[in-house]
Motif scaffolding. Structure first.
Motif, PDB file in Angstrom:
ATOM      1  N   TYR A 163       0.659  -1.243  -0.276  1.00  0.00           N
ATOM      2  CA  TYR A 163      -0.028  -0.150   0.465  1.00  0.00           C
ATOM      3  C   TYR A 163       0.586   1.405  -0.368  1.00  0.00           C
ATOM      4  O   TYR A 163       1.641   1.644   1.050  1.00  0.00           O
ATOM      5  CB  TYR A 163      -1.046   0.328   1.587  1.00  0.00           C
ATOM      6  CG  TYR A 163      -2.101   1.454   1.627  1.00  0.00           C
ATOM      7  CD1 TYR A 163      -3.029   0.918   0.384  1.00  0.00           C
ATOM      8  CD2 TYR A 163      -1.724   1.999   2.307  1.00  0.00           C
ATOM      9  CE1 TYR A 163      -3.552   2.115   0.347  1.00  0.00           C
ATOM     10  CE2 TYR A 163      -2.653   2.766   2.791  1.00  0.00           C
ATOM     11  CZ  TYR A 163      -3.015   3.327   1.769  1.00  0.00           C
ATOM     12  OH  TYR A 163      -4.316   4.271   1.472  1.00  0.00           O
ATOM     13  N   SER A 238      -7.147   8.925   4.035  1.00  0.00           N
ATOM     14  CA  SER A 238      -7.124   8.855   2.501  1.00  0.00           C
ATOM     15  C   SER A 238      -7.377   7.029   1.990  1.00  0.00           C
ATOM     16  O   SER A 238      -7.460   6.464   3.355  1.00  0.00           O
ATOM     17  CB  SER A 238      -5.890   8.814   1.757  1.00  0.00           C
ATOM     18  OG  SER A 238      -4.996   8.346   1.741  1.00  0.00           O
ATOM     19  N   GLY A 239      -7.937   6.563   1.227  1.00  0.00           N
ATOM     20  CA  GLY A 239      -8.275   4.858   1.159  1.00  0.00           C
ATOM     21  C   GLY A 239      -9.776   5.264   0.858  1.00  0.00           C
ATOM     22  O   GLY A 239      -9.752   4.038   0.116  1.00  0.00           O
ATOM     23  N   ASP A 262      -9.350  15.049   4.803  1.00  0.00           N
ATOM     24  CA  ASP A 262      -9.333  14.284   3.877  1.00  0.00           C
ATOM     25  C   ASP A 262      -8.443  14.361   2.345  1.00  0.00           C
ATOM     26  O   ASP A 262      -8.325  15.313   2.371  1.00  0.00           O
ATOM     27  CB  ASP A 262     -10.973  14.684   2.957  1.00  0.00           C
ATOM     28  CG  ASP A 262     -11.356  13.106   2.501  1.00  0.00           C
ATOM     29  OD1 ASP A 262     -10.565  12.233   1.985  1.00  0.00           O
ATOM     30  OD2 ASP A 262     -11.964  13.400   1.470  1.00  0.00           O
ATOM     31  N   CYS A 263      -8.140  13.157   1.588  1.00  0.00           N
ATOM     32  CA  CYS A 263      -6.833  13.496   0.550  1.00  0.00           C
ATOM     33  C   CYS A 263      -6.989  12.319   0.409  1.00  0.00           C
ATOM     34  O   CYS A 263      -7.513  10.883   0.851  1.00  0.00           O
ATOM     35  CB  CYS A 263      -5.602  14.205   1.051  1.00  0.00           C
ATOM     36  SG  CYS A 263      -4.544  12.431   2.293  1.00  0.00           S
ATOM     37  N   ALA A 267      -2.747   5.247  -6.255  1.00  0.00           N
ATOM     38  CA  ALA A 267      -1.905   4.994  -6.029  1.00  0.00           C
ATOM     39  C   ALA A 267      -1.351   4.915  -6.999  1.00  0.00           C
ATOM     40  O   ALA A 267       0.328   5.377  -7.206  1.00  0.00           O
ATOM     41  CB  ALA A 267      -1.899   3.701  -5.190  1.00  0.00           C
ATOM     42  N   ASP A 332     -14.093   7.165 -10.608  1.00  0.00           N
ATOM     43  CA  ASP A 332     -14.914   7.606  -8.513  1.00  0.00           C
ATOM     44  C   ASP A 332     -15.380   8.978  -9.626  1.00  0.00           C
ATOM     45  O   ASP A 332     -15.106   9.434 -10.228  1.00  0.00           O
ATOM     46  CB  ASP A 332     -13.718   8.370  -7.828  1.00  0.00           C
ATOM     47  CG  ASP A 332     -12.663   7.452  -7.103  1.00  0.00           C
ATOM     48  OD1 ASP A 332     -13.345   6.396  -6.070  1.00  0.00           O
ATOM     49  OD2 ASP A 332     -11.607   7.720  -7.271  1.00  0.00           O
ATOM     50  N   LYS A 454      -8.433  -1.092   3.898  1.00  0.00           N
ATOM     51  CA  LYS A 454     -10.407  -0.275   3.649  1.00  0.00           C
ATOM     52  C   LYS A 454     -11.442  -0.940   3.946  1.00  0.00           C
ATOM     53  O   LYS A 454     -11.413  -1.944   4.316  1.00  0.00           O
ATOM     54  CB  LYS A 454     -10.008   0.163   2.255  1.00  0.00           C
ATOM     55  CG  LYS A 454      -8.910   0.583   1.873  1.00  0.00           C
ATOM     56  CD  LYS A 454      -8.995   1.022  -0.116  1.00  0.00           C
ATOM     57  CE  LYS A 454      -7.437   1.660  -0.680  1.00  0.00           C
ATOM     58  NZ  LYS A 454      -7.656   2.342  -1.252  1.00  0.00           N
TER      59      LYS A 454
HETATM   60  C1  8LE Z   1     -13.385   8.709  -1.079  1.00  0.00           C
HETATM   61  C2  8LE Z   1      -4.827   6.856  -2.921  1.00  0.00           C
HETATM   62  C3  8LE Z   1      -4.795   6.243  -1.609  1.00  0.00           C
HETATM   63  C4  8LE Z   1      -3.362   5.844  -1.088  1.00  0.00           C
HETATM   64  O1  8LE Z   1      -4.701   6.049  -0.132  1.00  0.00           O
HETATM   65  C5  8LE Z   1      -4.981   4.527  -1.958  1.00  0.00           C
HETATM   66  O2  8LE Z   1      -6.553   4.167  -1.013  1.00  0.00           O
HETATM   67  O3  8LE Z   1      -4.840   4.007  -3.006  1.00  0.00           O
HETATM   68  P1  8LE Z   1      -5.899   3.133  -3.973  1.00  0.00           P
HETATM   69  O4  8LE Z   1      -5.062   1.980  -3.180  1.00  0.00           O
HETATM   70  O5  8LE Z   1      -5.127   2.886  -5.995  1.00  0.00           O
HETATM   71  O6  8LE Z   1      -6.842   3.525  -4.436  1.00  0.00           O
HETATM   72  C6  8LE Z   1      -7.392   4.674  -4.805  1.00  0.00           C
HETATM   73  C7  8LE Z   1      -9.278   4.267  -4.875  1.00  0.00           C
HETATM   74  O7  8LE Z   1      -9.843   3.967  -2.504  1.00  0.00           O
HETATM   75  C8  8LE Z   1      -9.791   5.363  -4.936  1.00  0.00           C
HETATM   76  O8  8LE Z   1      -9.922   5.565  -6.543  1.00  0.00           O
HETATM   77  C9  8LE Z   1     -10.715   5.413  -4.937  1.00  0.00           C
HETATM   78  O9  8LE Z   1     -11.961   4.589  -5.069  1.00  0.00           O
HETATM   79  C10 8LE Z   1     -10.679   5.274  -3.629  1.00  0.00           C
HETATM   80  N1  8LE Z   1      -9.810   6.402  -2.085  1.00  0.00           N
HETATM   81  C11 8LE Z   1      -8.781   6.583  -1.749  1.00  0.00           C
HETATM   82  N2  8LE Z   1      -8.521   8.016  -1.854  1.00  0.00           N
HETATM   83  C12 8LE Z   1     -10.526   8.246  -1.392  1.00  0.00           C
HETATM   84  C13 8LE Z   1     -10.756   7.931  -1.741  1.00  0.00           C
HETATM   85  N3  8LE Z   1     -12.228   7.254  -1.928  1.00  0.00           N
HETATM   86  N4  8LE Z   1     -11.813   9.404  -0.733  1.00  0.00           N
HETATM   87  C14 8LE Z   1     -10.676   9.544  -0.512  1.00  0.00           C
HETATM   88  N5  8LE Z   1      -9.979   9.930   0.387  1.00  0.00           N
END
Ligand code: 8LE
Length: 473
Positions: A163, A238-239, A262-263, A267, A332, A454
């Motif tokens: 991650y 995040s996530g 929130d951010c 990835a 998203d 998550k």
């Molecule tokens: C709502 C951005 C990061 C590294 O934290 C992450 O989770 O990246 P990953 O594993 O590629 O997952 C990305 C997906 O997680 C996004 O497309 C979205 O669906 C969700 N996500 C990540 N951050 C947020 C989020 N959904 N709010 C967020 N702040």
């Protein structure tokens, strides 16, 4: 302009004065039109670079009849076909392990990460040294806007393996010259140890998923520690959705006495913090357009939707030389507003954050329902015990929506009448909020499994039902 170039070349010893609001004041507050001109220039550079280095992009754009020299405006850029995650996976099958969109020599890969899902073929992220430095710079710059300063302790309460969320925070925290505490998460018993460490170390900031923050608070209380004793001032989330859902954000702020920020993008889009809230606003996330260019698009045409409308984010790296993503489709859902953002930065922003995924939406009796809407409703109830599940099933010809909600200990102990009240109240609020009748089941506190990373809260067993029906015929 404040070291803005492609490839990026930042002064690694630069640090603003701690009293300064902005890391790069010019870039963050410049006239949006002037910024767009500079973004266009960057896009042309990144595209020319990727076209020359990556068969993936050359073939894709040749097929679409597009050449980097054709891009003379941001409107022209909307014609560039989007990249999907499936295409990246296929590219890595063709050219193992990094895919034919790796734009640097393989021996210059400095970090290897990968998708953290447990099913399907994993996708590798490879990042060069210069990119890793620029990622640290970008994250430090954004974390500055959260109110984190050199010397502050940053506790990273998230998985340290594939991650990249955790590693991205670490890169930013180290570049900031903060005290990085890469604690991790997910191992057996680690959450209780985290609670004890947090009480001891009292970090200024913590990073976690919203689900993990809720879990950590429960475990801390079992350890007889009030999460407020951690003294955390800033919680970076995040996530998954949560940090911009008022019910969740308020609950976390109340539990921890910290400001929730929130951010997060994806990835693949590391520096993944390029959409982020900050210390000066509660309004969703600001789009750091000079780091990653964000377009909010119609999910069918992938043309930008007007400000004020809903769409899906499409991302373009402006500072990556290894595996640059050029118009990566996120899947998203969000809504965007033109800047300036409430913090004074002249960027557009997402007032409600990322609130769902196109493919998470399900239909119940012809109504479109998003799991995050259900979450916002149930988690906003004071009687809510901390977890829920959404089960979609089919009884006869009708889709049925079941929502299981844990009651808070007080309600549960109060007995049958209080539980029946909670059931009726939740059903009414759900009907009003999502337009669908739901059957609510109230569970004892701590019945449902807690997410260490998550959360997955939706179970759609209509397919199961259909296959059973078929077996019978
Ligand atoms: C709502 C951005 C990061 C590294 O934290 C992450 O989770 O990246 P990953 O594993 O590629 O997952 C990305 C997906 O997680 C996004 O497309 C979205 O669906 C969700 N996500 C990540 N951050 C947020 C989020 N959904 N709010 C967020 N702040």
């Amino acid at each position: 302009m404040e070291d803005w170039s492609f490839p990026p070349a930042y002064n690694s010893s630069y640090l603003p004065d701690p009293s300064q609001r902005f890391w790069y004041p010019k870039r963050e507050t410049m006239d949006p039109g002037a910024r767009e001109k500079a973004i266009l220039e960057r896009i042309r550079e990144v595209m020319a670079y990727a076209y020359a280095k990556a068969p993936f992009y050359k073939n894709k754009w040749d097929e679409a009849g597009i050449h980097p020299s054709h891009i003379r405006s941001l409107e022209d850029f909307e014609k560039v076909p989007v990249v999907t995650k499936q295409e990246l996976r296929a590219a890595q099958e063709r050219a193992e392990p990094f895919g034919d969109y790796l734009c640097i020599p393989e021996n210059e890969v400095h970090r290897v990460h990968g998708t953290s899902g447990t099913t399907g073929r994993p996708v590798i992220f490879s990042i060069g040294k210069n990119d890793w430095d620029a990622i640290g710079n970008a994250h430090a710059r954004i974390m500055w806007s959260f109110g984190i300063r050199p010397g502050d302790m940053v506790f990273i309460g998230a998985l340290f393996s594939l991650y990249i969320g955790s590693w991205g925070i670490l890169a930013g925290s180290e570049r900031m010259r903060a005290k990085s505490f890469p604690f991790g998460a997910g191992a057996a018993g680690q959450t209780a140890i985290a609670a004890r460490w947090l009480k001891l170390a009292k970090p200024k900031a913590i990073y976690n998923t919203p689900s993990y923050a809720l879990h950590l608070a429960e475990v801390a209380r079992e350890e007889k520690i009030d999460p407020r004793e951690f003294g955390i001032k800033i919680m970076m989330c995040s996530g998954e959705p949560g940090g911009s859902i008022p019910a969740i954000r308020n609950k976390l702020e109340e539990i921890y006495g910290a400001k929730v920020i929130d951010c997060g993008t994806m990835a693949e889009m590391t520096p993944w913090m390029s959409s982020a809230g900050n210390s000066e606003t509660d309004l969703g996330m600001v789009l750091w357009q000079d780091i990653v260019y964000h377009e909010v698009c119609d999910p069918k045409t992938f043309m930008r939707v007007p400000y004020g409308s809903q769409g899906t984010p499409v991302y373009t790296h402006l500072e990556r030389t290894s595996q640059p993503m050029i118009r990566l489709a996120s899947g998203d859902l969000t809504m965007w507003e033109s800047g300036p953002a409430p913090c004074g930065r002249t960027y557009p922003y997402l007032p409600k954050g990322l609130y769902g995924r196109i493919d998470d939406m399900f239909q119940i009796r012809a109504e479109n329902v998003y799991p995050s809407d259900i979450e916002a409703i149930v988690a906003g109830m004071p009687e809510y015990g901390g977890e829920h599940r959404v089960i979609i099933t089919r009884a006869g010809q009708m889709d049925e929506l079941f929502v299981q909600i844990e009651a808070s200990p007080g309600i549960y102990q109060a007995g049958d009448a209080a539980i029946a009240d909670l059931r009726a109240k939740a059903a009414t609020l759900l009907q009003r909020g999502i337009g669908v009748r739901a059957k609510v089941e109230v569970l004892a506190p701590n019945t449902l499994e807690r997410a260490q990373h998550k959360a997955r809260r939706v179970i759609d067993d209509r397919n199961l039902f259909a296959s059973l029906q078929q077996d019978r015929t």
